[in-house]
Design an enzyme around this catalytic site. Structure first.
Site, PDB file in Angstrom:
ATOM      1  N   PRO A  13       0.832  -1.214   0.000  1.00 32.33           N
ATOM      2  CA  PRO A  13       0.000   0.000   0.000  1.00 32.33           C
ATOM      3  C   PRO A  13       0.863   1.261   0.000  1.00 32.33           C
ATOM      4  CG  PRO A  13      -0.115  -1.112   2.132  1.00 32.33           C
ATOM      5  CD  PRO A  13       0.636  -2.017   1.217  1.00 32.33           C
ATOM      6  N   GLY A  26       2.149   5.215   0.533  1.00 35.63           N
ATOM      7  CA  GLY A  26       2.014   6.264   1.542  1.00 35.63           C
ATOM      8  C   GLY A  26       1.971   5.769   2.969  1.00 35.63           C
ATOM      9  N   LEU A  72       6.152   2.142   3.946  1.00 35.96           N
ATOM     10  CA  LEU A  72       6.580   0.765   3.691  1.00 35.96           C
ATOM     11  C   LEU A  72       7.477   0.654   2.450  1.00 35.96           C
ATOM     12  CD1 LEU A  72       3.206  -1.086   4.425  1.00 35.96           C
ATOM     13  CD2 LEU A  72       5.220  -0.969   5.905  1.00 35.96           C
ATOM     14  N   SER A  91       6.886   1.542  -0.755  1.00 34.93           N
ATOM     15  CA  SER A  91       6.229   1.000  -1.956  1.00 34.93           C
ATOM     16  C   SER A  91       6.856   1.522  -3.242  1.00 34.93           C
ATOM     17  CB  SER A  91       4.721   1.321  -1.946  1.00 34.93           C
ATOM     18  OG  SER A  91       4.499   2.710  -1.999  1.00 34.93           O
ATOM     19  N   ASP A 115      14.865   3.978   1.971  1.00 33.47           N
ATOM     20  CA  ASP A 115      13.968   3.012   1.317  1.00 33.47           C
ATOM     21  C   ASP A 115      14.683   2.273   0.195  1.00 33.47           C
ATOM     22  OD1 ASP A 115      11.940   3.698   3.000  1.00 33.47           O
ATOM     23  OD2 ASP A 115      10.767   4.812   1.532  1.00 33.47           O
TER      24      ASP A 115
END
Length: 299
Positions: A81, A83, A86, A88, A132
């Protein structure tokens, strides 16, 4: 945030898969590239991803020196998902980079892959920290600071439960909120960053020794730091309290703030109860990440 150190945890269950191939020219989007995103992504997300992919494909061809005049077809299946803190966008970019590398027969080093993913992250988020881009390719917990990543030693075994609040956070808004609060009180920025750095060091040390209760306390204290700064939300706070009440060793907001997910450190025997309480408090989905002993190393 502000160049401070961060601890990051890869989530193996959350994956992004991409495939790339050639199709007949003129089909799909213009510019020699068609993009299909499976799953329940909104039109806005697909448009943003498509624009980002066009720039990522250009950066890839420039970095690798490959050329191809035929029409490029990319399909992305992303189960992460957006925002939620995580990673993405980084995971999606990494999947696409390796799909393109396979298609063109290019061997990509981890450094080259990171550079390309980071290029895409800067396009998506402005000036991205790089955490990230590193974490989506890691096999264990990391410490990240000033562009340098160190895989952490883990001295004990437990579980992290990641719970999605169902609400996207906003790193940009959170940073702006923090910046405004720092201007109102002399020394506030230094105090916040010093406290955050101390808690990161304490958490890293506890993780290395397998002192999970100490690590849990560091998570709790970091959440209080974020909450006091106005970076949490009512639902996130309720989820944190629910996890603690159900026997979690500690819990905190994760991601940039103002939404996103809760990270709860839990012993295996409490995991089911903690997950149920998190769902009762508003979590829309949860994932379990085992914490296993291993030695760390820099890269």
């Amino acid at each position: 945030m502000y160049g401070a150190a961060a601890l990051a945890l890869p989530v193996p269950q959350l994956t992004a898969t991409a495939s790339a191939g050639w199709s007949s020219p003129g089909r799909g989007a213009d510019g020699g590239l068609s993009f299909t995103m499976t799953g329940s992504a909104s039109r806005a997300v697909v448009t943003l991803a498509s624009d980002g992919l066009r720039r990522l494909a250009a950066a890839f061809t420039e970095a690798t020196g490959v050329t191809g005049g035929a029409h490029l077809d990319v399909i992305l299946d992303g189960a992460i998902p957006p925002g939620r803190g995580l990673g993405s966008s980084a995971a999606s970019s990494r999947a696409i980079v390796f799909a393109l590398a396979d298609l063109f027969g290019v061997e990509l080093s981890q450094t080259a892959a990171f550079d390309l993913v980071q290029t895409a992250e800067n396009m998506t988020h402005g000036r991205a920290s790089g955490v990230d881009a590193v974490a989506v390719g890691a096999s264990g917990p990391l410490r990240f600071q000033a562009g340098r990543a160190e895989e952490l030693a883990v001295g004990g075994e437990g579980l992290f439960i990641i719970a999605d609040s169902g609400t996207a956070g906003s790193t940009k808004e959170a940073v702006e909120l923090l910046r405004e609060s720092f201007t109102r009180e002399a020394g506030a920025k230094q105090a916040f960053l010093a406290r955050a750095a101390r808690l990161v060091d304490e958490g890293q040390d506890a993780l290395a020794r397998g002192a999970l209760e100490e690590l849990g306390r560091a998570l709790d204290q970091y959440h209080e730091l974020m909450r006091a700064a106005g970076l949490s939300t009512g639902r996130i706070d309720a989820m944190v309290e629910a996890a603690r009440g159900a026997g979690s060793l500690g819990a905190k907001i994760t991601g940039g703030g103002l939404g996103g997910c809760v990270l709860a450190l839990t012993q295996p025997e409490q995991a089911g109860q903690v997950a149920r309480h998190l769902h009762d408090a508003g979590a829309v989905q949860t994932w379990v990440v085992p914490l296993r002993r291993h030695a760390g190393h820099a890269h």
